[in-house]
Design a protein around this motif. Sequence first.
Motif, PDB file in Angstrom:
ATOM      1  N   TRP A 166      19.588  61.247  92.748  1.00 21.86           N
ATOM      2  CA  TRP A 166      20.524  60.127  92.601  1.00 21.86           C
ATOM      3  C   TRP A 166      21.943  60.627  92.791  1.00 21.86           C
ATOM      4  CZ3 TRP A 166      22.792  58.123  87.455  1.00 21.86           C
ATOM      5  CH2 TRP A 166      23.582  56.992  87.695  1.00 21.86           C
ATOM      6  N   SER A 167      22.750  59.797  93.450  1.00 24.31           N
ATOM      7  CA  SER A 167      24.174  60.092  93.603  1.00 24.31           C
ATOM      8  C   SER A 167      24.945  58.785  93.588  1.00 24.31           C
ATOM      9  CB  SER A 167      24.436  60.844  94.903  1.00 24.31           C
ATOM     10  OG  SER A 167      25.816  61.161  95.029  1.00 24.31           O
ATOM     11  N   TYR A 216      30.506  72.005  88.987  1.00 26.49           N
ATOM     12  CA  TYR A 216      29.998  72.010  87.612  1.00 26.49           C
ATOM     13  C   TYR A 216      28.573  71.485  87.585  1.00 26.49           C
ATOM     14  CZ  TYR A 216      29.520  70.809  82.645  1.00 26.49           C
ATOM     15  OH  TYR A 216      29.074  70.705  81.346  1.00 26.49           O
ATOM     16  N   ASP A 217      27.689  72.223  86.928  1.00 22.73           N
ATOM     17  CA  ASP A 217      26.285  71.848  86.767  1.00 22.73           C
ATOM     18  C   ASP A 217      26.091  71.391  85.325  1.00 22.73           C
ATOM     19  OD1 ASP A 217      23.556  71.607  86.488  1.00 22.73           O
ATOM     20  OD2 ASP A 217      23.075  73.586  87.289  1.00 22.73           O
ATOM     21  N   GLN A 243      22.812  67.546  86.979  1.00 20.68           N
ATOM     22  CA  GLN A 243      23.809  66.605  87.484  1.00 20.68           C
ATOM     23  C   GLN A 243      25.011  67.424  87.947  1.00 20.68           C
ATOM     24  OE1 GLN A 243      25.646  63.864  84.672  1.00 20.68           O
ATOM     25  NE2 GLN A 243      25.870  62.298  86.245  1.00 20.68           N
ATOM     26  N   MET A 244      25.227  67.438  89.252  1.00 24.29           N
ATOM     27  CA  MET A 244      26.216  68.306  89.865  1.00 24.29           C
ATOM     28  C   MET A 244      27.486  67.524  90.190  1.00 24.29           C
ATOM     29  SD  MET A 244      24.192  70.833  89.718  1.00 24.29           S
ATOM     30  CE  MET A 244      25.336  72.033  90.392  1.00 24.29           C
ATOM     31  N   PHE A 245      28.600  67.927  89.572  1.00 20.36           N
ATOM     32  CA  PHE A 245      29.891  67.316  89.858  1.00 20.36           C
ATOM     33  C   PHE A 245      30.663  68.183  90.848  1.00 20.36           C
ATOM     34  CE2 PHE A 245      28.777  65.166  86.015  1.00 20.36           C
ATOM     35  CZ  PHE A 245      29.369  63.919  86.121  1.00 20.36           C
ATOM     36  N   GLY A 246      31.372  67.504  91.745  1.00 19.18           N
ATOM     37  CA  GLY A 246      32.161  68.225  92.725  1.00 19.18           C
ATOM     38  C   GLY A 246      32.840  67.263  93.674  1.00 19.18           C
ATOM     39  N   ARG A 247      33.140  67.726  94.880  1.00 21.49           N
ATOM     40  CA  ARG A 247      33.864  66.926  95.873  1.00 21.49           C
ATOM     41  C   ARG A 247      32.950  66.579  97.045  1.00 21.49           C
ATOM     42  NH1 ARG A 247      39.387  66.949  94.991  1.00 21.49           N
ATOM     43  NH2 ARG A 247      40.137  68.511  93.485  1.00 21.49           N
ATOM     44  N   SER A 265      32.816  63.194  92.482  1.00 21.51           N
ATOM     45  CA  SER A 265      31.714  62.484  91.834  1.00 21.51           C
ATOM     46  C   SER A 265      30.529  63.431  91.669  1.00 21.51           C
ATOM     47  CB  SER A 265      31.332  61.223  92.608  1.00 21.51           C
ATOM     48  OG  SER A 265      30.571  60.376  91.770  1.00 21.51           O
ATOM     49  N   PHE A 266      29.297  62.907  91.691  1.00 15.90           N
ATOM     50  CA  PHE A 266      28.134  63.720  91.349  1.00 15.90           C
ATOM     51  C   PHE A 266      26.934  63.373  92.208  1.00 15.90           C
ATOM     52  CE2 PHE A 266      27.262  59.820  89.120  1.00 15.90           C
ATOM     53  CZ  PHE A 266      25.889  59.713  89.161  1.00 15.90           C
TER      54      PHE A 266
END
Length: 339
Positions: A216-217, A289-290, A306-310, A330-331
Amino acid sequence: MSAEIRYTSPWPVLDARGRPNPGWADEGLFRYDRRAIKTAPWRIKEWDFYQVSDAEFCLQFTFGHAAYAGNVGCMLFDFKNGVRWAVPDKLLALPFGSLHLPASANDDSRLAYRAKGIEMTLETKGGVRELFAAGPGFEARVTLLPTTGKCLSIVVPFSEKPTAFYANQKNNCMAAEGYVAWQAGGKALRHEFRQNAWGILDWGRGVWPFSNEWYWSNGAGLINGHPFGFNLGCGFGDTSRATENVLFYGGARHKLGPVQFVLDKSNYMAPWRLRDTEGRLDLTLTPWYDRTTRTKLLWVDNECHQMFGRFTGTAVLDDGTALAVTDLISFAEHARNNW
């Protein structure tokens, strides 16, 4: 040609035999009735999940249950610096239907919980959503305002079990305004959600097979001064007649077909690539960030990254307009569940 089924008028999630009526709509048109479910009550899962984030912080509100276990609580984390803060959170034993979650994500409703120093309310009124949570040394209050009249609703069956289903609605691109205040290390800290802060609603009801997996994203931001957002997913159920893949731009909905998530499961911090099968979407997520969650208790064994980044890449609207997505924060996530 797509085999997806689109609904333009209200329809029930389940038929008279308790089997799902698969399809999608860009409004909250389906009607969920837990009395129509033809399976054991401990297999029912229901949740309202909100996420509010900007370039620095992410705040999550959860109000839901998997029948034999439930959760009412918040999570706050600074995903740029990898810090997770202690927040009010309550695990509930054997809640079943006692939380009285609403049958529609769009109807006016009020969810409330208060016990042992923890308080949470999630209220919807006229399309505006008011979120509140408080506990020892913590308080959060956020207002979410829609920037588009569209959402995405789906009903998805599971081929391995005829009475299993997933009814879901994603409300995207909600402008967020509010604050979160907490105590840490003897200091009073506070973060304001204002400009370029966005909220999403993940509204889920269903009966799932014991073992499942999903990708999911979801993201939102501004492109050319207009709200832009996406919701992408795959991996769960039979999505041949309904996918949750969609773009939002300037108040309009642009439906996508199947989407692939390409990632290195041995190294979640490596770049992810998300692309559709029709050449309309190609996004690369560079994580920073994981946010990993794991639950292992008796027969329950869940794990989610859930991976946050660009996000950077391109997205093509229904009329062929190509949008350049540049450094949208977002993620994307990958989850495996046995529950």
